[in-house]
Design a protein around this motif. Structure first.
Motif, PDB file in Angstrom:
ATOM      1  N   GLU A  54      32.075  47.034  53.448  1.00  0.00           N
ATOM      2  CA  GLU A  54      32.035  48.194  53.685  1.00  0.00           C
ATOM      3  C   GLU A  54      33.455  48.838  53.668  1.00  0.00           C
ATOM      4  O   GLU A  54      34.575  47.891  53.853  1.00  0.00           O
ATOM      5  CB  GLU A  54      31.670  48.641  55.276  1.00  0.00           C
ATOM      6  CG  GLU A  54      30.058  48.427  55.487  1.00  0.00           C
ATOM      7  CD  GLU A  54      29.349  49.378  54.674  1.00  0.00           C
ATOM      8  OE1 GLU A  54      29.652  50.456  54.481  1.00  0.00           O
ATOM      9  OE2 GLU A  54      28.109  48.955  54.536  1.00  0.00           O
ATOM     10  N   ALA A  55      33.621  49.856  52.817  1.00  0.00           N
ATOM     11  CA  ALA A  55      34.906  50.268  52.630  1.00  0.00           C
ATOM     12  C   ALA A  55      35.485  51.576  53.373  1.00  0.00           C
ATOM     13  O   ALA A  55      36.447  52.034  53.123  1.00  0.00           O
ATOM     14  CB  ALA A  55      35.153  50.538  51.227  1.00  0.00           C
ATOM     15  N   GLN A  56      34.616  51.488  54.568  1.00  0.00           N
ATOM     16  CA  GLN A  56      35.207  52.884  55.336  1.00  0.00           C
ATOM     17  C   GLN A  56      36.653  52.510  56.071  1.00  0.00           C
ATOM     18  O   GLN A  56      37.392  53.438  56.073  1.00  0.00           O
ATOM     19  CB  GLN A  56      34.260  52.906  56.579  1.00  0.00           C
ATOM     20  CG  GLN A  56      33.056  53.608  55.936  1.00  0.00           C
ATOM     21  CD  GLN A  56      31.823  53.626  57.025  1.00  0.00           C
ATOM     22  OE1 GLN A  56      32.066  52.887  58.017  1.00  0.00           O
ATOM     23  NE2 GLN A  56      30.594  54.171  56.793  1.00  0.00           N
ATOM     24  N   LYS A  57      36.823  51.174  56.931  1.00  0.00           N
ATOM     25  CA  LYS A  57      38.079  51.071  57.244  1.00  0.00           C
ATOM     26  C   LYS A  57      38.839  49.827  56.761  1.00  0.00           C
ATOM     27  O   LYS A  57      39.033  48.850  57.099  1.00  0.00           O
ATOM     28  CB  LYS A  57      37.927  50.811  58.749  1.00  0.00           C
ATOM     29  CG  LYS A  57      37.405  51.490  59.532  1.00  0.00           C
ATOM     30  CD  LYS A  57      37.152  51.198  61.084  1.00  0.00           C
ATOM     31  CE  LYS A  57      36.473  52.358  62.011  1.00  0.00           C
ATOM     32  NZ  LYS A  57      36.280  51.924  63.279  1.00  0.00           N
ATOM     33  N   SER A  58      39.035  49.995  55.391  1.00  0.00           N
ATOM     34  CA  SER A  58      39.450  49.039  54.507  1.00  0.00           C
ATOM     35  C   SER A  58      40.664  49.544  53.622  1.00  0.00           C
ATOM     36  O   SER A  58      41.026  50.493  53.372  1.00  0.00           O
ATOM     37  CB  SER A  58      38.357  48.247  53.685  1.00  0.00           C
ATOM     38  OG  SER A  58      38.048  49.271  52.763  1.00  0.00           O
ATOM     39  N   ARG A  59      41.511  48.389  53.437  1.00  0.00           N
ATOM     40  CA  ARG A  59      42.722  48.653  52.382  1.00  0.00           C
ATOM     41  C   ARG A  59      42.178  47.641  51.410  1.00  0.00           C
ATOM     42  O   ARG A  59      42.028  46.591  51.535  1.00  0.00           O
ATOM     43  CB  ARG A  59      44.095  48.190  53.085  1.00  0.00           C
ATOM     44  CG  ARG A  59      44.180  48.938  54.386  1.00  0.00           C
ATOM     45  CD  ARG A  59      44.715  50.455  54.197  1.00  0.00           C
ATOM     46  NE  ARG A  59      45.684  50.827  53.409  1.00  0.00           N
ATOM     47  CZ  ARG A  59      46.829  50.828  53.585  1.00  0.00           C
ATOM     48  NH1 ARG A  59      47.225  50.888  55.045  1.00  0.00           N
ATOM     49  NH2 ARG A  59      47.903  51.516  52.828  1.00  0.00           N
ATOM     50  N   VAL A  60      42.534  48.142  50.005  1.00  0.00           N
ATOM     51  CA  VAL A  60      42.420  47.425  48.956  1.00  0.00           C
ATOM     52  C   VAL A  60      43.737  47.034  48.250  1.00  0.00           C
ATOM     53  O   VAL A  60      44.496  47.578  48.146  1.00  0.00           O
ATOM     54  CB  VAL A  60      41.835  48.167  47.579  1.00  0.00           C
ATOM     55  CG1 VAL A  60      41.487  47.393  46.518  1.00  0.00           C
ATOM     56  CG2 VAL A  60      40.374  48.483  48.413  1.00  0.00           C
ATOM     57  N   ILE A  61      43.916  45.532  48.172  1.00  0.00           N
ATOM     58  CA  ILE A  61      45.227  45.055  47.535  1.00  0.00           C
ATOM     59  C   ILE A  61      44.613  44.537  46.146  1.00  0.00           C
ATOM     60  O   ILE A  61      43.736  43.593  46.196  1.00  0.00           O
ATOM     61  CB  ILE A  61      45.823  43.768  48.512  1.00  0.00           C
ATOM     62  CG1 ILE A  61      46.134  44.205  49.880  1.00  0.00           C
ATOM     63  CG2 ILE A  61      46.762  43.203  47.665  1.00  0.00           C
ATOM     64  CD1 ILE A  61      46.500  43.091  50.896  1.00  0.00           C
ATOM     65  N   ALA A  62      45.592  44.897  45.333  1.00  0.00           N
ATOM     66  CA  ALA A  62      45.215  44.649  43.955  1.00  0.00           C
ATOM     67  C   ALA A  62      46.661  43.837  43.258  1.00  0.00           C
ATOM     68  O   ALA A  62      47.725  44.211  43.544  1.00  0.00           O
ATOM     69  CB  ALA A  62      45.199  45.744  42.983  1.00  0.00           C
ATOM     70  N   VAL A  63      46.137  42.651  42.707  1.00  0.00           N
ATOM     71  CA  VAL A  63      47.166  41.814  41.940  1.00  0.00           C
ATOM     72  C   VAL A  63      46.671  41.750  40.271  1.00  0.00           C
ATOM     73  O   VAL A  63      45.758  41.360  40.115  1.00  0.00           O
ATOM     74  CB  VAL A  63      47.245  40.269  42.622  1.00  0.00           C
ATOM     75  CG1 VAL A  63      48.190  39.677  41.815  1.00  0.00           C
ATOM     76  CG2 VAL A  63      47.606  40.436  44.008  1.00  0.00           C
ATOM     77  N   SER A  64      47.716  42.477  39.633  1.00  0.00           N
ATOM     78  CA  SER A  64      47.338  42.880  38.449  1.00  0.00           C
ATOM     79  C   SER A  64      47.814  41.457  37.544  1.00  0.00           C
ATOM     80  O   SER A  64      48.462  40.797  38.010  1.00  0.00           O
ATOM     81  CB  SER A  64      48.261  43.979  37.712  1.00  0.00           C
ATOM     82  OG  SER A  64      49.549  43.852  37.949  1.00  0.00           O
ATOM     83  N   ASN A  65      47.432  41.213  36.356  1.00  0.00           N
ATOM     84  CA  ASN A  65      47.534  40.181  35.478  1.00  0.00           C
ATOM     85  C   ASN A  65      48.880  39.874  35.169  1.00  0.00           C
ATOM     86  O   ASN A  65      49.630  38.581  34.965  1.00  0.00           O
ATOM     87  CB  ASN A  65      46.814  40.180  34.116  1.00  0.00           C
ATOM     88  CG  ASN A  65      47.233  41.417  33.262  1.00  0.00           C
ATOM     89  OD1 ASN A  65      48.044  41.985  33.741  1.00  0.00           O
ATOM     90  ND2 ASN A  65      47.011  41.396  32.048  1.00  0.00           N
ATOM     91  N   ASP A  66      49.922  40.739  35.446  1.00  0.00           N
ATOM     92  CA  ASP A  66      51.426  40.306  35.157  1.00  0.00           C
ATOM     93  C   ASP A  66      52.089  40.134  36.642  1.00  0.00           C
ATOM     94  O   ASP A  66      53.226  39.847  36.750  1.00  0.00           O
ATOM     95  CB  ASP A  66      52.287  41.725  34.502  1.00  0.00           C
ATOM     96  CG  ASP A  66      51.902  42.996  35.509  1.00  0.00           C
ATOM     97  OD1 ASP A  66      51.253  42.890  36.630  1.00  0.00           O
ATOM     98  OD2 ASP A  66      52.862  43.983  35.056  1.00  0.00           O
ATOM     99  N   GLY A  67      51.276  40.135  37.696  1.00  0.00           N
ATOM    100  CA  GLY A  67      51.631  39.629  38.826  1.00  0.00           C
ATOM    101  C   GLY A  67      51.962  40.887  40.023  1.00  0.00           C
ATOM    102  O   GLY A  67      52.649  40.461  40.964  1.00  0.00           O
ATOM    103  N   THR A  68      51.898  42.060  39.370  1.00  0.00           N
ATOM    104  CA  THR A  68      52.305  43.361  40.414  1.00  0.00           C
ATOM    105  C   THR A  68      51.360  43.593  41.413  1.00  0.00           C
ATOM    106  O   THR A  68      50.095  43.337  41.124  1.00  0.00           O
ATOM    107  CB  THR A  68      52.218  44.426  39.561  1.00  0.00           C
ATOM    108  OG1 THR A  68      53.215  44.304  38.514  1.00  0.00           O
ATOM    109  CG2 THR A  68      52.751  45.758  40.205  1.00  0.00           C
ATOM    110  N   ILE A  69      51.894  43.661  42.655  1.00  0.00           N
ATOM    111  CA  ILE A  69      51.066  43.801  43.652  1.00  0.00           C
ATOM    112  C   ILE A  69      50.907  45.413  44.147  1.00  0.00           C
ATOM    113  O   ILE A  69      52.129  45.967  44.453  1.00  0.00           O
ATOM    114  CB  ILE A  69      51.473  42.865  44.904  1.00  0.00           C
ATOM    115  CG1 ILE A  69      51.325  41.418  44.590  1.00  0.00           C
ATOM    116  CG2 ILE A  69      50.676  43.192  46.397  1.00  0.00           C
ATOM    117  CD1 ILE A  69      52.204  40.640  45.496  1.00  0.00           C
ATOM    118  N   SER A  70      49.813  45.777  44.495  1.00  0.00           N
ATOM    119  CA  SER A  70      49.564  47.216  44.841  1.00  0.00           C
ATOM    120  C   SER A  70      48.819  46.973  46.062  1.00  0.00           C
ATOM    121  O   SER A  70      47.701  46.538  46.167  1.00  0.00           O
ATOM    122  CB  SER A  70      49.244  48.096  43.912  1.00  0.00           C
ATOM    123  OG  SER A  70      47.948  47.746  43.598  1.00  0.00           O
TER     124      SER A  70
END
Length: 137
Positions: A54-70
């Protein structure tokens, strides 16, 4: 001979160019906000038994292929990520974090993010994946 004989000076400011500029800036702002909400494009690995979180109370951390974290499409360093997660966990005790790691990213970068999540005390952590074609429910 004077060029402006009988002409009176302007008493008003012409705001038409100003309105044009404001409308263009508004359109650019709307387009950029829409692009930022969509998130970071990550090539996810596939899993045969992926479950939905469930995405109601969530945070999404993305790590792209160049290593950038968002986090929620906002790029940041590891120390900024730790501070942001600490604030999120303190305000939302049942916070769920979804980690989206690109399939081409180095494993070490994913481990650094997992270590921060563990250090901060994230109560629920899920890793995003795509379902394989013709996979299960």
């Amino acid at each position: 001979m004077k060029a402006n004989q009988g002409a009176q000076p302007y008493n008003e400011i012409n705001i038409t160019p100003f309105v044009d500029v404001v409308l263009v800036l508004l359109i650019i702002f709307i387009l950029m906000t829409t692009a930022a909400v969509q998130g970071i494009q990550v090539d996810l690995p596939s899993a045969s038994s992926a479950q939905t979180l469930e995405a109601q109370k969530s945070r999404v951390i993305a790590v792209s292929n160049d290593g950038t974290i968002s986090i929620d499409a906002i790029p940041m360093s590891l120390s900024e990520l730790e501070g942001e997660l600490r604030r999120s966990v303190s305000t939302t005790p049942d916070l769920a974090v979804i980690l989206r790691g690109d399939r081409a990213v180095q494993y070490d970068r994913i481990m650094q993010v997992l270590d921060i999540c563990s250090k901060v005390g994230v109560p629920s952590l899920g890793m995003a994946s795509t379902r394989p074609p013709g996979g299960g429910a």
